[in-house]
Scaffold this active site. Structure first.
Site, PDB file in Angstrom:
ATOM      1  N   CYS A 354      12.630  -9.640  65.834  1.00 54.05           N
ATOM      2  CA  CYS A 354      12.148 -10.563  64.793  1.00 54.05           C
ATOM      3  C   CYS A 354      13.161 -10.839  63.676  1.00 54.05           C
ATOM      4  CB  CYS A 354      10.839 -10.089  64.190  1.00 54.05           C
ATOM      5  SG  CYS A 354       9.989  -8.785  65.056  1.00 54.05           S
ATOM      6  N   ARG A 383      13.624   1.837  71.110  1.00 52.92           N
ATOM      7  CA  ARG A 383      12.684   2.535  70.231  1.00 52.92           C
ATOM      8  C   ARG A 383      12.657   3.998  70.608  1.00 52.92           C
ATOM      9  NH1 ARG A 383       7.774  -1.890  70.029  1.00 52.92           N
ATOM     10  NH2 ARG A 383       9.125  -3.633  69.419  1.00 52.92           N
ATOM     11  N   GLN A 401      11.697  -7.254  75.781  1.00 50.86           N
ATOM     12  CA  GLN A 401      10.477  -7.995  75.462  1.00 50.86           C
ATOM     13  C   GLN A 401      10.658  -9.464  75.808  1.00 50.86           C
ATOM     14  OE1 GLN A 401      10.488  -6.863  71.211  1.00 50.86           O
ATOM     15  NE2 GLN A 401       8.366  -6.316  71.556  1.00 50.86           N
ATOM     16  N   ASP A 403      10.008 -12.108  74.139  1.00 52.88           N
ATOM     17  CA  ASP A 403       9.634 -12.137  72.738  1.00 52.88           C
ATOM     18  C   ASP A 403       9.767 -13.543  72.170  1.00 52.88           C
ATOM     19  OD1 ASP A 403       8.837 -11.025  70.416  1.00 52.88           O
ATOM     20  OD2 ASP A 403      10.728 -10.005  69.957  1.00 52.88           O
ATOM     21  N   HIS A 405       9.059 -15.974  68.613  1.00 49.06           N
ATOM     22  CA  HIS A 405       8.671 -16.121  67.220  1.00 49.06           C
ATOM     23  C   HIS A 405       8.496 -17.594  66.934  1.00 49.06           C
ATOM     24  CE1 HIS A 405      10.392 -12.059  67.314  1.00 49.06           C
ATOM     25  NE2 HIS A 405       9.313 -11.828  66.588  1.00 49.06           N
ATOM     26  N   LYS A 486      -4.208 -10.297  63.955  1.00 52.86           N
ATOM     27  CA  LYS A 486      -3.657 -10.490  65.301  1.00 52.86           C
ATOM     28  C   LYS A 486      -4.731 -10.474  66.371  1.00 52.86           C
ATOM     29  CE  LYS A 486      -2.883  -5.622  66.378  1.00 52.86           C
ATOM     30  NZ  LYS A 486      -2.096  -4.656  67.108  1.00 52.86           N
ATOM     31  N   HIS A 532       4.384 -13.716  65.793  1.00 56.88           N
ATOM     32  CA  HIS A 532       5.087 -12.923  66.798  1.00 56.88           C
ATOM     33  C   HIS A 532       4.235 -12.996  68.048  1.00 56.88           C
ATOM     34  CE1 HIS A 532       7.236 -10.422  63.677  1.00 56.88           C
ATOM     35  NE2 HIS A 532       6.184 -10.795  62.984  1.00 56.88           N
TER      36      HIS A 532
HETATM   37 ZN    ZN Z   1       8.389 -10.046  66.299  1.00 58.10          ZN
END
Ligand code: ZN
Ligand code: ZN
Length: 659
Positions: A354, A383, A401, A403, A405, A486, A532
């Protein structure tokens, strides 16, 4: 009060029930109906879980907890844990017992055995037998309360229990103690025979006779209060259910899950491995696993490209400054890898993509005409997970991910979330999931940033997207992260297990921290909202879930090898090679296994690899350009024209039918 005095209690459906004063919850259940009385295991009175033997008062709000509910199973399981401890203490004198909570699908109890001994298989059998005897004896669970001083003398030879009593009564209790005793001036205990008493806040089933549908599953090492430096304990895991049928179903499910374990299938199918030299929680992908992963990623890219996403790439490392700006170093440091010092600066492997996507947004002035701006990356993040929590691909230390945004205006939020939800579900369906459940997490006012209006608008947008879909959803009241509401999407797999995969998360914080802006139609500067969205979640974990969902039998469009063509003898090899070339030229994944082994053996090997189509070619086939088609899980069809097979293969891949 006269003997005939009556009281009213309120039931969950809003009605009231008139019962004699002093009635217990068990008597209330019996007054409502014999079926309820039979199914009852505990009750909730004015929001507190208590025993069925609790006397009721006028105006009490009462709901009866039945054995087949989640709460009821919890009571059954914890009660069975008591019986387990009772059996162990009787069979192995000198055992110190610690805690025994109910967990998902079962329970455990931790013991400190005399002389550092460990449980054997024979122990488990004997313990299970003794537990059945205790169930048979139908002993009542009797609650009593006493001063901490009396409790300390009752448990004088049980040091762990004494420690809990001391900690709880001195106000030092933490989550480890929560299930054991409530704090304050008195301590509650439950006794179910002359010889067995346990420290416990309850509630419990009325008698041990209500239990019995249990199985002891395994023994594992554990640490007192999860402290790795603390004493080592022996943990027995068990499962317990409300009926024999429910127990059986659970055991069958476990067996099925075991067969589908992705770590086992990954080895059996040569997909990937976790070499110890590489380090815990890190995998290498072998060619057959890598091709499936590539297909998943290609499909994801194709959908994102068609969905109006812009592809970006960002590096794996970033200067500490970035994570200071994003707040990760304040709020997420435990989940990050240790820092690296270089060039007079401190760098971290990124735990999330992000912040970098925010930098791309901020690189130049943005106009409202560019919004919604959807950035997409297959971004690898690192992580830190404790070694003990790692689990195959489902929990690893580095993962990719899918991912995205999305930066949009407040006005665009509702439409954007609506189409985003459709997009997510359509992608998940292609991978063979069609049973979804949703959770909407809403604001915790004590722990949140952003204006009331922003929360209201974002939460309404998420809720109306779910409602437009006609989706049943649960609400996690106050469960949202401090920076926005979320939606979590769970899928149910082929054997009924739920997996949390996709998340759509609104974020009011990062645009603030990074000072993101756009120029509106009014020529003023405004702050965008950021969404996200991870769809598959982590590609690695999704692969693991898919592997278990399909039990290794990937649908044809994803299968590492789609077609294997086997010559009956070496005389047919040249013809087979030309068929393989034809398929490969058309973009299919086809191969052969030459005839130096028996045909039966080669067919079995192909089945073990779960190849969707095994074709067999003999003399007649070479002459007529036919094949014997041996489809996975289907009937063999001889003398099929190769052109017809090709048509079938095309349709199968197109439909993704899963055969
Ligand atoms: Zn994010
Ligand atoms: Zn208990």
């Amino acid at each position: 009060m006269s003997e005939a005095a009556l009281i009213d209690v309120r039931l969950p459906d809003g009605s009231t029930k008139n019962i004699p004063a002093g009635s217990t919850a068990a008597q209330l259940a019996a007054a409502i109906g014999s079926r309820l009385a039979k199914a009852a295991v505990s009750c909730v009175v004015n929001g507190r879980e208590v025993d069925l033997s609790s006397p009721l008062a006028d105006g009490d709000q009462v709901s009866i907890v039945t054995a087949e509910s989640d709460a009821g199973r919890h009571v059954l399981r914890h009660s069975t844990a008591h019986v387990l401890a009772q059996a162990v203490l009787q069979l192995i004198p000198g055992t110190k017992f610690t805690v025994g909570p109910a967990i998902e699908d079962g329970f455990y109890y931790d013991f400190d055995l005399p002389g550092g001994r460990t449980f054997t298989e024979e122990d488990l059998v004997a313990i299970g037998k003794r537990m059945s005897e205790i169930v048979e004896a139908n002993q009542p669970f009797v609650r009593s309360e006493m001063s901490p001083k009396d409790a300390l003398s009752l448990f004088a030879d049980q040091p762990y229990k004494c420690e809990i009593i001391q900690r709880v009564t001195s106000g030092d209790a933490d989550a480890n103690d929560a299930g054991e005793v409530s704090g304050g001036d008195s301590v509650s205990v439950y006794r179910n025979s002359d010889t067995f008493v346990d420290l416990c806040r309850g509630p419990h089933v009325p008698t041990t006779g209500r239990l019995g549908h249990f199985a002891l599953m395994k023994v594992a090492g554990a640490h007192w209060r999860s402290n790795e430096k603390g004493p080592t304990l022996q943990r027995i895991y068990g499962t317990a259910w409300e009926s024999k049928a429910a127990l059986q179903e659970h055991l069958v499910r476990l067996e099925e899950a075991e067969k589908r374990d992705h770590r086992r299938l990954a080895v059996e199918m040569d997909l990937l491995s976790f070499p110890p030299e590489l380090g815990a929680g890190l995998a290498v992908w072998h060619p057959k696993g890598a091709i499936v992963r590539k297909l998943m990623e290609d499909y994801s890219r194709e959908r994102h490209q068609n969905g109006g996403y812009h592809f970006v790439y960002t590096p794996h490392l970033a200067n500490a400054q970035l994570f200071e700006t994003s707040g990760h170093l304040d709020f997420y440091k435990d989940g990050m890898y240790p820092p690296m010092e270089m060039d007079n600066g401190t760098y971290y492997p990124k735990p999330m993509n992000c912040p970098m996507h925010c930098l791309i947004y901020r690189d130049r002035q943005r106009s409202y005409r560019e919004l919604p701006l959807r950035l997409f990356e297959l971004g690898t993040v690192y992580r830190y997970e404790r070694a003990g929590t790692l689990h195959g691909l489902l929990r690893i230390r580095g993962f990719t991910q899918d991912d995205s945004h999305i930066f949009c205006t407040q006005e665009q939020l509702a439409t954007e979330i609506g189409s985003l939800l459709d997009f997510v579900l359509s992608v998940l369906r292609r991978f063979g999931f069609d049973d979804f459940s949703y959770k909407l997490s809403t604001r915790n006012p004590a722990k949140s940033i952003g204006s009331d209006e922003m929360w209201e608008r974002a939460t309404t947008a998420l809720r109306s997207a779910l409602e437009k879909l006609g989706a049943q959803y649960t609400i996690g009241d106050g469960d949202a992260a401090f920076y926005g509401p979320k939606i979590d999407i769970d899928v149910r797999d082929a054997i009924g297990r739920k997996w949390q995969l996709s998340t759509i998360q609104a974020d009011f914080q990062l645009p603030e921290r990074f000072g993101l802006e756009y120029v509106g139609a009014d020529n003023q500067r405004h702050r965008p909202i950021m969404l996200h969205r991870a769809l598959l979640g982590s590609v690695e974990r999704f692969f693991g879930v898919l592997l278990e969902h399909y039990g290794g039998s990937f649908p044809t469009w994803l299968a590492p090898v789609q077609v294997r063509i086997l010559p009956v003898t070496s005389a047919h090899e040249a013809h087979v090679a030309s068929l393989v070339t034809q398929l490969v030229d058309e973009g299919y994944r086809a191969d052969t296994a030459v005839a130096d082994e028996q045909l039966g053996k080669r067919i079995r090997a192909a089945k073990l690899e779960r190849i969707p189509y095994v074709l067999v070619v003999g003399d007649d086939d070479v002459r007529a350009n036919t094949v014997g088609v041996n489809p996975r899980g289907g009937e063999v069809q001889r003398d099929t024209a190769f052109a017809d097979f090709l048509e079938r293969l095309r349709a199968d891949v197109r439909e993704g039918s899963g055969r």
